[in-house]
Design an enzyme around this catalytic site. Structure first.
Site, short mmCIF file in Angstrom:
data_model
loop_
_atom_site.label_atom_id
_atom_site.label_comp_id
_atom_site.label_asym_id
_atom_site.label_seq_id
_atom_site.Cartn_x
_atom_site.Cartn_y
_atom_site.Cartn_z
N GLU A 1 70.22 52.75 37.73
CA GLU A 1 71.15 51.76 38.29
C GLU A 1 70.51 51.26 39.58
O GLU A 1 70.57 51.93 40.61
CB GLU A 1 72.52 52.40 38.57
CG GLU A 1 73.21 52.97 37.34
CD GLU A 1 73.75 51.89 36.39
OE1 GLU A 1 73.88 50.73 36.82
OE2 GLU A 1 74.03 52.22 35.23
N CYS B 1 75.57 46.98 46.16
CA CYS B 1 74.52 46.54 45.23
C CYS B 1 74.88 45.26 44.51
O CYS B 1 74.00 44.50 44.14
CB CYS B 1 74.20 47.64 44.24
SG CYS B 1 75.63 48.16 43.29
P1 NAD Z 1 66.94 54.94 47.53
O1 NAD Z 1 66.20 54.57 46.29
O2 NAD Z 1 66.21 54.96 48.81
O3 NAD Z 1 67.58 56.41 47.38
C1 NAD Z 1 68.34 56.80 46.24
C2 NAD Z 1 68.17 58.28 46.01
O4 NAD Z 1 66.81 58.58 45.75
C3 NAD Z 1 68.58 59.16 47.19
O5 NAD Z 1 69.35 60.25 46.70
C4 NAD Z 1 67.26 59.63 47.77
O6 NAD Z 1 67.33 60.93 48.29
C5 NAD Z 1 66.34 59.62 46.58
N1 NAD Z 1 64.95 59.30 46.94
C6 NAD Z 1 64.53 58.47 47.95
N2 NAD Z 1 63.17 58.42 47.98
C7 NAD Z 1 62.74 59.24 46.99
C8 NAD Z 1 61.44 59.61 46.49
N3 NAD Z 1 60.33 59.13 47.06
N4 NAD Z 1 61.39 60.46 45.46
C9 NAD Z 1 62.50 60.95 44.89
N5 NAD Z 1 63.74 60.65 45.31
C10 NAD Z 1 63.87 59.81 46.33
O7 NAD Z 1 68.19 53.97 47.56
P2 NAD Z 1 69.34 53.85 48.64
O8 NAD Z 1 68.79 53.35 49.91
O9 NAD Z 1 70.15 55.11 48.68
O10 NAD Z 1 70.27 52.72 47.99
C11 NAD Z 1 70.01 51.36 48.15
C12 NAD Z 1 69.51 50.74 46.86
O11 NAD Z 1 70.29 51.19 45.78
C13 NAD Z 1 69.65 49.24 46.87
O12 NAD Z 1 68.52 48.67 46.27
C14 NAD Z 1 70.86 48.98 45.99
O13 NAD Z 1 70.90 47.74 45.37
C15 NAD Z 1 70.74 50.08 45.01
N6 NAD Z 1 72.05 50.41 44.46
C16 NAD Z 1 72.29 50.15 43.15
C17 NAD Z 1 73.53 50.42 42.61
C18 NAD Z 1 73.85 50.17 41.17
O14 NAD Z 1 74.89 50.63 40.72
N7 NAD Z 1 73.03 49.45 40.43
C19 NAD Z 1 74.52 50.94 43.43
C20 NAD Z 1 74.23 51.19 44.75
C21 NAD Z 1 72.99 50.93 45.27
#
Ligand code: NAD
Length: 457
Positions: free
Chosen positions: A209, A243
């Protein structure tokens, strides 16, 4: 417990078959609801500490959705778990066909910080309803919300069934390389790629997602006041850290000025307290890194409303930028904050073409009374989901599967779709003994071949 030991314990529990009966699943879902109900106040307090999200917004945009999913699953689970009859093809008559939902096994859910409860807990509800075990790793950026989920759920559930891990990148990496039966990830595109790659080593299916730039088309035949009202609400909710928020507006040049005026009026109406300092009910930017990233996107020359901020409190006032083109830096990546660029177009076809050339959006909104124009935009552009004459609200209808396409994600959830997402459907054909056509068996003959062709063609 190490990640390996935790997963091994869940595998052993899953293989014992205990998670499969309806009674067991309902018990977990009801326990989940009790855990939430009895501790709701702690959930509000935690997320308020993270980014001053009000109790109202936390209930309206997070917990209400979680309760709805729980209540729906509890009510419908018996029906969802039943084998579903399918029609049988001629070659297999008089047999019967059906599909049997089966849990996938041990699942990993990785959540994002912007809606720390619903983005983590709704997939967990679907996974438990489908008879799986779950390890949840919420985001470290919403630290207090993650910590409270760990504290409460780890108290209510044994780790063999459902366990919450608090941690950041290192902790997540320790889990994504393990042999799960499913990884459900919500977050950014770059991290989605890391998850997908890690999962591939174990042939673990994934749901991603993700995000992207979601456009909102405003056509000249719209009701401008209502359009502005609904866009402003959906955009500045959670300070734009949503998002599916409108990332940018594409407006017909003929009504650009009127739309800008209406947007300004709505901002003043919906956020009247800005002149008095930090307003109540306006969410902070999650951290300083994101605050600075967002402030760098504001081109002062193009600010129509806002553009101001309060770094000490991590507040960016609702900002509208006008005279924006697709070449501006604000149009490079997903904004994910309270900045709304407005691009005026002269020709709808060209505007559609510009969107089509870019990564597929997670959401797309159209404000128009013209059925033809709505149909044109919806069929020409690929996107996850959306709304006509509204923004964001589509995701509150659990009958509408929620998910992206292309770089905005893969796989869907919410309601029954979430149950489907965490199930495998075994396809079964059941034959009686009393009938078997001779033509299936050797020795084959020209007559048999002709008869087969007659049946098929
Ligand atoms: P992110 O990708 O930075 O983090 C998401 C998760 O991944 C966190 O739990 C984090 O600990 C983990 N993570 C981060 N870096 C990692 C790595 N290198 N290896 C493994 N795990 C890692 O995203 P965010 O900042 O939490 O959220 C923002 C993004 O999420 C935006 O792009 C937004 O559009 C998207 N989003 C999508 C939805 C949806 O339903 N489609 C909903 C909310 C947010």
């Amino acid at each position: 417990m190490t990640p390996e030991n935790l997963l091994a314990a869940q595998k052993e529990f899953f293989l014992s078959g205990q998670t499969k009966p309806l009674k067991f699943r309902l018990k977990q879902l009801k326990k989940f609801r009790d855990a939430l109900r009895e501790n709701e106040q702690y959930f509000y307090e935690a997320v308020y500490k993270d980014f001053s999200k009000s109790e109202f917004e936390t209930y309206a945009t997070e917990l209400s959705l979680v309760y709805s999913e729980l209540n729906l699953a509890i009510k419908k689970l018996k029906k969802w778990m039943k084998p579903k009859k399918k029609r049988t093809n001629l070659a297999n008559l008089p047999g019967k066909s059906y599909v049997l939902p089966d849990p996938l096994g041990c699942t990993l859910v990785i959540g994002a910080w912007n809606y720390p409860y619903q983005l983590s807990l709704i997939p967990v509800i679907s996974a438990l309803a489908a008879g799986n075990t779950v390890i949840l790793k919420p985001s470290e950026l919403s630290y207090n919300a993650s910590a409270i989920m760990a504290k409460i759920f780890n108290h209510f559930f044994i780790p063999e069934i459902f366990h919450v891990i608090v941690g950041g990148v290192k902790e997540t990496q320790a889990f994504i390389n393990l042999n799960f039966d499913k990884i459900f990830f919500t977050g950014s595109v770059p991290v989605g790629k890391i998850i997908y790659k890690a999962a591939a080593q174990n042939m673990t299916p994934v749901t991603l997602e993700l995000g992207g730039k979601s456009p909102t088309f405003v056509l000249p035949d719209t009701n401008l006041k209502m359009t502005a009202k609904r866009i402003v609400w959906g955009k500045f909710l959670n300070a734009g850290q949503t998002c599916v928020a409108t990332d940018y507006i594409l407006v017909d040049k003929k009504i650009e000025t009127q739309l800008l005026e209406e947007l300004k009026k709505q901002i003043n109406k919906q956020f009247p307290d800005f002149s008095k300092g930090v307003p109540e009910n306006y969410v902070q930017i999650i951290n300083e890194r994101n605050f600075d990233r967002l402030m760098n996107l504001i081109d002062k020359e193009k600010v129509y409303v806002g553009g101001t901020s309060d770094r000490a409190n991590r507040i960016i006032h609702p900002t509208i930028m006008h005279n924006v083109t697709f070449k501006d830096p604000v149009m490079d990546d997903e904004i994910f904050g309270p900045i709304l660029p407005v691009i005026a177009y002269e020709n709808l076809e060209e505007a559609i073409e510009e969107v089509k050339q870019r990564p597929k959006p997670l959401a797309l909104y159209i404000f128009s009374k013209s059925k033809r124009a709505v149909r044109q935009i919806q069929t020409e552009i690929s996107f996850g989901g959306g709304a006509v004459n509204d923004t964001v609200m589509h995701l509150t209808n659990h009958r509408l599967a929620f998910g992206g396409t292309g770089s905005s994600g893969m796989g869907n959830y919410h309601g029954y779709t979430g149950f489907e997402n965490f199930s495998h459907f075994k396809s079964i054909l059941k034959k009686p003994y009393w009938f078997e056509p001779k033509m299936k068996y050797a020795p084959y003959s020209e007559k048999k071949r002709k008869f087969l062709k007659f049946l098929i063609e």
